[in-house]
Every structure is written in structure tokens, then in C-alpha cells.
Scaffold this motif. Structure first.
Motif, PDB file in Angstrom:
ATOM      1  N   LEU A  12       0.714  -1.161  -0.063  1.00 28.77           N
ATOM      2  CA  LEU A  12      -0.047  -0.046  -0.028  1.00 28.77           C
ATOM      3  C   LEU A  12       0.766   1.224  -0.008  1.00 28.77           C
ATOM      4  CD1 LEU A  12      -3.035   1.082   0.356  1.00 28.77           C
ATOM      5  CD2 LEU A  12      -2.360   1.347   2.713  1.00 28.77           C
ATOM      6  N   TRP A  13       0.457   2.321  -0.953  1.00 28.22           N
ATOM      7  CA  TRP A  13       0.975   3.561  -0.621  1.00 28.22           C
ATOM      8  C   TRP A  13      -0.152   4.685  -0.510  1.00 28.22           C
ATOM      9  CZ3 TRP A  13       0.114   6.761  -4.865  1.00 28.22           C
ATOM     10  CH2 TRP A  13      -0.049   5.880  -6.148  1.00 28.22           C
ATOM     11  N   LEU A  14      -1.273   4.358  -0.538  1.00 28.10           N
ATOM     12  CA  LEU A  14      -2.579   5.038  -0.171  1.00 28.10           C
ATOM     13  C   LEU A  14      -3.242   5.740  -1.545  1.00 28.10           C
ATOM     14  CD1 LEU A  14      -1.783   7.705   2.735  1.00 28.10           C
ATOM     15  CD2 LEU A  14      -2.963   5.628   2.814  1.00 28.10           C
ATOM     16  N   GLY A  15      -2.525   6.238  -2.372  1.00 29.40           N
ATOM     17  CA  GLY A  15      -3.192   6.507  -3.711  1.00 29.40           C
ATOM     18  C   GLY A  15      -3.343   5.028  -4.384  1.00 29.40           C
ATOM     19  N   SER A  16      -2.754   4.033  -4.100  1.00 30.25           N
ATOM     20  CA  SER A  16      -3.120   2.491  -4.700  1.00 30.25           C
ATOM     21  C   SER A  16      -2.039   1.921  -3.898  1.00 30.25           C
ATOM     22  CB  SER A  16      -2.874   2.627  -6.387  1.00 30.25           C
ATOM     23  OG  SER A  16      -3.502   1.350  -6.612  1.00 30.25           O
ATOM     24  N   SER A  17      -1.875   0.768  -4.651  1.00 28.29           N
ATOM     25  CA  SER A  17      -0.891  -0.339  -3.887  1.00 28.29           C
ATOM     26  C   SER A  17      -0.081  -0.698  -5.220  1.00 28.29           C
ATOM     27  CB  SER A  17      -1.623  -1.537  -3.508  1.00 28.29           C
ATOM     28  OG  SER A  17      -2.319  -0.878  -2.148  1.00 28.29           O
ATOM     29  N   THR A  18       1.245  -0.782  -4.905  1.00 31.31           N
ATOM     30  CA  THR A  18       2.113  -1.639  -5.729  1.00 31.31           C
ATOM     31  C   THR A  18       1.855  -3.144  -5.741  1.00 31.31           C
ATOM     32  OG1 THR A  18       3.758  -0.083  -5.809  1.00 31.31           O
ATOM     33  CG2 THR A  18       4.405  -2.190  -6.184  1.00 31.31           C
ATOM     34  N   VAL A  19       1.725  -3.739  -7.019  1.00 25.16           N
ATOM     35  CA  VAL A  19       1.594  -5.074  -6.717  1.00 25.16           C
ATOM     36  C   VAL A  19       2.568  -5.866  -7.634  1.00 25.16           C
ATOM     37  CG1 VAL A  19      -1.072  -5.234  -6.671  1.00 25.16           C
ATOM     38  CG2 VAL A  19      -0.065  -4.757  -8.922  1.00 25.16           C
ATOM     39  N   ALA A  20       2.996  -6.953  -7.180  1.00 26.83           N
ATOM     40  CA  ALA A  20       4.145  -7.681  -7.744  1.00 26.83           C
ATOM     41  C   ALA A  20       3.756  -9.328  -7.741  1.00 26.83           C
ATOM     42  CB  ALA A  20       5.306  -7.477  -6.856  1.00 26.83           C
ATOM     43  N   THR A  21       4.498  -9.837  -8.439  1.00 28.72           N
ATOM     44  CA  THR A  21       4.502 -11.465  -8.610  1.00 28.72           C
ATOM     45  C   THR A  21       6.084 -11.968  -8.691  1.00 28.72           C
ATOM     46  OG1 THR A  21       3.576 -13.290  -9.698  1.00 28.72           O
ATOM     47  CG2 THR A  21       3.984 -11.467 -10.938  1.00 28.72           C
ATOM     48  N   SER A  22       6.196 -13.154  -8.065  1.00 23.67           N
ATOM     49  CA  SER A  22       7.183 -13.969  -8.402  1.00 23.67           C
ATOM     50  C   SER A  22       7.231 -15.259  -8.444  1.00 23.67           C
ATOM     51  CB  SER A  22       8.271 -13.708  -7.270  1.00 23.67           C
ATOM     52  OG  SER A  22       9.453 -14.466  -7.125  1.00 23.67           O
ATOM     53  N   LYS A  23       8.008 -15.980  -9.531  1.00 23.10           N
ATOM     54  CA  LYS A  23       7.720 -17.327  -9.581  1.00 23.10           C
ATOM     55  C   LYS A  23       9.102 -18.127  -9.226  1.00 23.10           C
ATOM     56  CE  LYS A  23       4.435 -17.005 -13.589  1.00 23.10           C
ATOM     57  NZ  LYS A  23       3.301 -17.373 -12.775  1.00 23.10           N
ATOM     58  N   ASP A  24      10.019 -17.389  -8.531  1.00 26.28           N
ATOM     59  CA  ASP A  24      11.351 -18.233  -8.215  1.00 26.28           C
ATOM     60  C   ASP A  24      11.421 -17.730  -6.705  1.00 26.28           C
ATOM     61  OD1 ASP A  24      11.795 -15.374  -8.298  1.00 26.28           O
ATOM     62  OD2 ASP A  24      13.542 -15.671  -9.636  1.00 26.28           O
ATOM     63  N   LYS A  25      10.631 -17.914  -5.951  1.00 26.62           N
ATOM     64  CA  LYS A  25      10.505 -18.021  -4.664  1.00 26.62           C
ATOM     65  C   LYS A  25      10.937 -16.634  -3.963  1.00 26.62           C
ATOM     66  CE  LYS A  25      10.943 -22.866  -3.498  1.00 26.62           C
ATOM     67  NZ  LYS A  25      11.685 -23.956  -2.835  1.00 26.62           N
ATOM     68  N   GLY A  26      10.672 -15.581  -4.771  1.00 26.77           N
ATOM     69  CA  GLY A  26      10.872 -13.928  -4.252  1.00 26.77           C
ATOM     70  C   GLY A  26      12.197 -13.677  -4.522  1.00 26.77           C
ATOM     71  N   GLN A  27      13.256 -14.533  -5.245  1.00 25.39           N
ATOM     72  CA  GLN A  27      14.382 -13.999  -5.854  1.00 25.39           C
ATOM     73  C   GLN A  27      14.365 -12.832  -6.861  1.00 25.39           C
ATOM     74  OE1 GLN A  27      16.239 -15.736  -3.095  1.00 25.39           O
ATOM     75  NE2 GLN A  27      17.833 -14.885  -4.746  1.00 25.39           N
ATOM     76  N   THR A  28      13.465 -13.098  -7.579  1.00 19.69           N
ATOM     77  CA  THR A  28      13.091 -11.820  -8.631  1.00 19.69           C
ATOM     78  C   THR A  28      11.555 -11.417  -8.681  1.00 19.69           C
ATOM     79  OG1 THR A  28      12.617 -13.176 -10.566  1.00 19.69           O
ATOM     80  CG2 THR A  28      15.090 -12.471  -9.988  1.00 19.69           C
TER      81      THR A  28
END
Length: 426
Positions: free
Chosen positions: A126-142
Motif C-alpha cells: 500500500l501507498w494510499l493512492g493505490s498499491s504496488t502489486v508484484a509477482t514472483s515465480k522463483d521464490k521471491g528472488q526476482t
């Protein structure tokens, strides 16, 4: 502080206790009988000492453990991504994961992670205006990330994942209500956005939601639901049985004279439509934990009952699988409310569980012998001048063997210096 910097008044009050304990147990339907035993725990582990807060804990299908924790709303410029930690050895050791493409994006207000059946991670920050969304397929390395989840003007968001890249995201948009969005690309974009609970459903309460859950049913068959506050002293539940296209609302907690506006209600999905909900109820000089269940994915609910009545309870959370129900909370033996606890009151990460779908619970157990804080805990969010070290929640999840895993904050100096801790049920 990771509650978003929006002034809100939460007038959530939990449901009253209807009938005797015998009546309450009778309404639970086909659940088993017997008395659950108290649980035991291993040695606590320090996940991080970098003063992050409100640690959420998740277990991947392969047993990998993750803890996510916000670092403070827009605490760094240009980027302020919340932290994600991973353990590959059952919680014995932890590593902070790279921010990758999240590094220069806003966030740090509230965070949550969902794990798909194939292990894909989906994050919201969350950053109030919206939220940064992210996805990872290598256990969070990238990570692949973008800064605009979709719904604008956000407060307290959560995510839940099904199969096939479907991820559901709920957020409170003031003043319209609770919006549930669906992604089909593992949480990078959310083109489907539906108002799941209106301000009328919330009975006028300007209240952030508790978490949401999903039961996998395919593109048009996922069951999606989540809990939220109402201003008439109850707890509501929005539910969809068609992948979040339409929603109806029910009431796990009817109107009452208790107050639960200082804690998020929490819901857990045990599978096959079996849900369990807990919330904190403050009434007079007491703060207790209340509980109810559903066997039809929230269409109807059992009679509400109290499962922790002694001492003072704070920020309960819940996890469930099969017939096991796990509840964690901060607890003090003093008779007070969190905000009025005396200077000498000690708070401990605590736990109780049921092995018969919530029909009975074992004794409340101290999961970590080291107190997490001493004295009062301010539950007023951004309106607090002090005593906010514990944030707004701690969490419990169940691993593949149905052992409870807990993540929580401990105040080192009873002021600003904190650490995130993890402990596993033995």
C-alpha cells in the motif's frame, strides 16, 4: 506503523454471546466432540531486527516459509517496498529477499502475500493512492511489479490466490466500501473490479476490512469471501460463488454492545466450505476473543461464543485446515483493555487450538516466554502518540503437517526498537 495514513473511525463491535455454551456447541452441527489439548512450541527465532511491523506469515505447498512486513508508508524515496523474508529450513533461519523491480516503487504502508498452488507469490504493498502489486515465480528472488493495482484511494488491502494465475485483492476505498478485484496473471494486473460490500453493508462504518479467503473452483466457480466491520456492533462477510463477479453479504457477528473497532476480524478457510472467524471484543473493562463458524462458505453462521475470556486479549488471528483450527493472539493476564493496561502488564504471543472444527478448544498457551511488550497498547492507529510497537496484528498459519507457525513483533526497548519473531508448534 503500517496502517495507512488515513484518518478513519472504526466502530466495529462484536456479536453478543447468544445462549449457553451447550446451546452454542449444539449449533455447530456435525463437528466432533471432546476436549482439545494445549499445544507446545519450539524455540522462537528472530526473523529480522530492522523495525518492520505487522508480519504476515505464509506457507508454500513445498513447505517454504515466508514472512512479509511493511517498513512504513513511503519511508524511503523514490522506493519504499515492504520487506519479504524466506526460510528454506522450516523457520530455523531467515533471509531478506531482494526487492528486484519493486525497489524504486512506492509502498510500505500495508502489505500482504498470497501463494498459489504452484508456489507463485503475489504481493500487494500500500501507498494510499493505490498499491504496488508484484509477482514472483522463483521464490521471491526476482519480482515483476507495477505501482497501480487499480482501485484508487486505498486503505488496508489483502490478497488470496487460487490456481491458474487467479488472485483476488480486497481494499477499502473511502467512502464507497470494499472492492474485490480479480487477476488472471498471478497478481500483476486486476482488470475485474467489483464492489463487494457497500457503505450500507458496513452500516456506515468507515472501517478497513479483515482478510479474505478463496476456495478454488475454476474461472467462474471460485468461492471468494472476506470479513469486515459494521457500525452497529457486528461483523459482516461478503461472499461470491462465481469468481468474484457478484457478491452477497451475511453476518457472522450480529449487532452487539461490545466494541471491536481496535482490531481486524480474521477469517480462515478449512476447506469444503468450512469457515472460521475470530474477532476482538472490548466491553467495559474486558477484551475477549469471539468465534464463529460456517459450513456453507458463509451463507449461514453458528452462534457466536467467547473462546478466550480471562486476562486481556489483543489482535487475534486464525488459521484452519480440515478439523484443525488455530488461533494466535497477544495476551496479558491483567484484567483490563489493551489501552488501559497498567504499566506492569506483560504481553505474550499466545495460542490455542481446536482439533474438532472449533467445537472445543484447548487451554491458552504461551508460545514465546519472552514478553513482546510491557504496559498499555494503543489500538487507535495513527491517532496514537505512543505504545504502537505491536502494530495492528500478528498472524498464524498452518504448515503441511498442520503444525501452527506464528509471526509477531517483540518490542526490545518498549519503545521504537522492535524485532520480528517466528515460532513453530512442536
Amino acid at each position: 506503523m503500517s496502517r495507512s495514513a488515513t484518518t478513519f473511525t472504526r466502530r466495529l463491535t462484536a456479536a453478543g454471546i447468544a445462549g449457553t455454551a451447550a446451546v452454542a456447541l449444539a449449533t455447530l452441527g456435525p463437528f466432533g466432540a471432546g476436549v482439545a489439548a494445549a499445544a507446545g512450541f519450539g524455540s522462537p527465532v528472530v526473523v529480522s531486527g530492522d523495525n518492520a511491523s505487522e508480519p504476515g506469515v505464509d506457507v508454500a505447498p513445498d513447505g517454504t516459509l515466508y514472512v512479509n512486513a511493511p517498513v512504513g508508508l513511503l519511508s524511503n524515496i523514490p522506493g519504499s517496498p515492504s520487506n519479504v523474508y524466506r526460510s528454506d529450513d522450516g523457520g530455523t533461519s531467515w533471509a531478506k529477499l531482494p526487492a528486484s523491480l519493486k525497489a524504486n516503487l512506492p509502498g510500505g504502508g500495508d502489505s500482504d502475500i498470497a501463494i498459489a498452488p504452484d508456489g507463485t507469490l503475489s504481493e500487494t504493498d500500500l501507498w494510499l493512492g493505490s498499491s504496488t502489486v508484484a509477482t514472483s515465480k522463483d521464490k521471491g528472488q526476482t519480482w515483476t511489479a507495477q505501482p497501480v493495482q487499480g482501485t484508487l484511494g486505498q486503505d488496508r488491502q489483502w490478497v488470496a490466490a487460487a490456481s491458474g494465475g487467479r488472485v483476488y485483492h480486497v481494499v477499502h476505498q473511502i467512502p464507497t466500501g470494499l472492492w474485490v478485484s480479480r487477476s488472471v496473471d498471478s497478481g500483476l494486473t486486476y482488470p475485474q473490479q467489483v464492489l463487494a460490500a457497500t457503505a450500507l453493508d458496513q452500516t456506515g462504518c468507515i472501517c478497513p476490512p479483515g482478510n479474505l479467503v478463496v476456495e478454488d473452483g475454476g474461472l467462474l466457480g471460485d468461492k471468494v469471501g472476506g470479513v469486515y466491520a459494521t457500525s452497529d456492533g457486528g461483523v459482516g462477510f461478503y461472499r461470491s460463488t462465481n469468481g468474484g463477479l457478484t457478491f452477497t453479504n451475511t453476518r457472522p457477528g450480529p449487532a452487539s454492545s461490545a466494541q471491536t473497532n481496535t482490531a481486524f476480524p480474521a477469517v480462515a478457510d478449512a476447506g469444503n466450505g468450512h469457515l472460521a472467524v475470530v474477532w476482538q471484543a472490548v466491553e467495559g473493562n474486558t477484551s475477549t476473543v469471539r468465534f464463529t463458524t460456517s459450513t456453507d462458505f458463509g451463507a449461514t453462521w453458528a452462534t457466536v461464543r467467547q473462546i478466550v475470556t480471562t486476562g486481556t486479549s489483543l489482535y487475534p488471528w486464525i488459521a484452519a485446515h480440515g478439523t484443525k483450527v488455530a488461533v494466535s493472539l497477544y495476551h496479558s493476564d491483567v484484567a483490563a483493555t489493551p489501552d488501559t493496561a497498567p504499566a506492569g502488564a506483560q504481553w505474550f504471543e499466545s495460542y490455542l487450538e481446536s482439533t474438532d472444527s472449533g467445537a472445543t478448544f484447548g487451554a491458552l498457551t504461551t508460545a514465546d516466554a519472552a514478553p513482546v511488550k510491557t504496559g498499555a497498547v494503543c489500538t487507535g492507529g495513527i491517532n496514537c502518540a505512543s505504545n504502537r510497537e505491536l502494530g495492528d496484528f500478528q498472524q498464524v498459519a498452518l504448515d503441511g503437517s498442520d503444525h501452527a507457525v506464528l509471526s509477531y513483533v517483540r518490542s526490545i526497548d518498549n519503545a521504537a526498537d522492535t524485532e520480528i519473531r517466528f515460532v513453530r508448534e512442536a
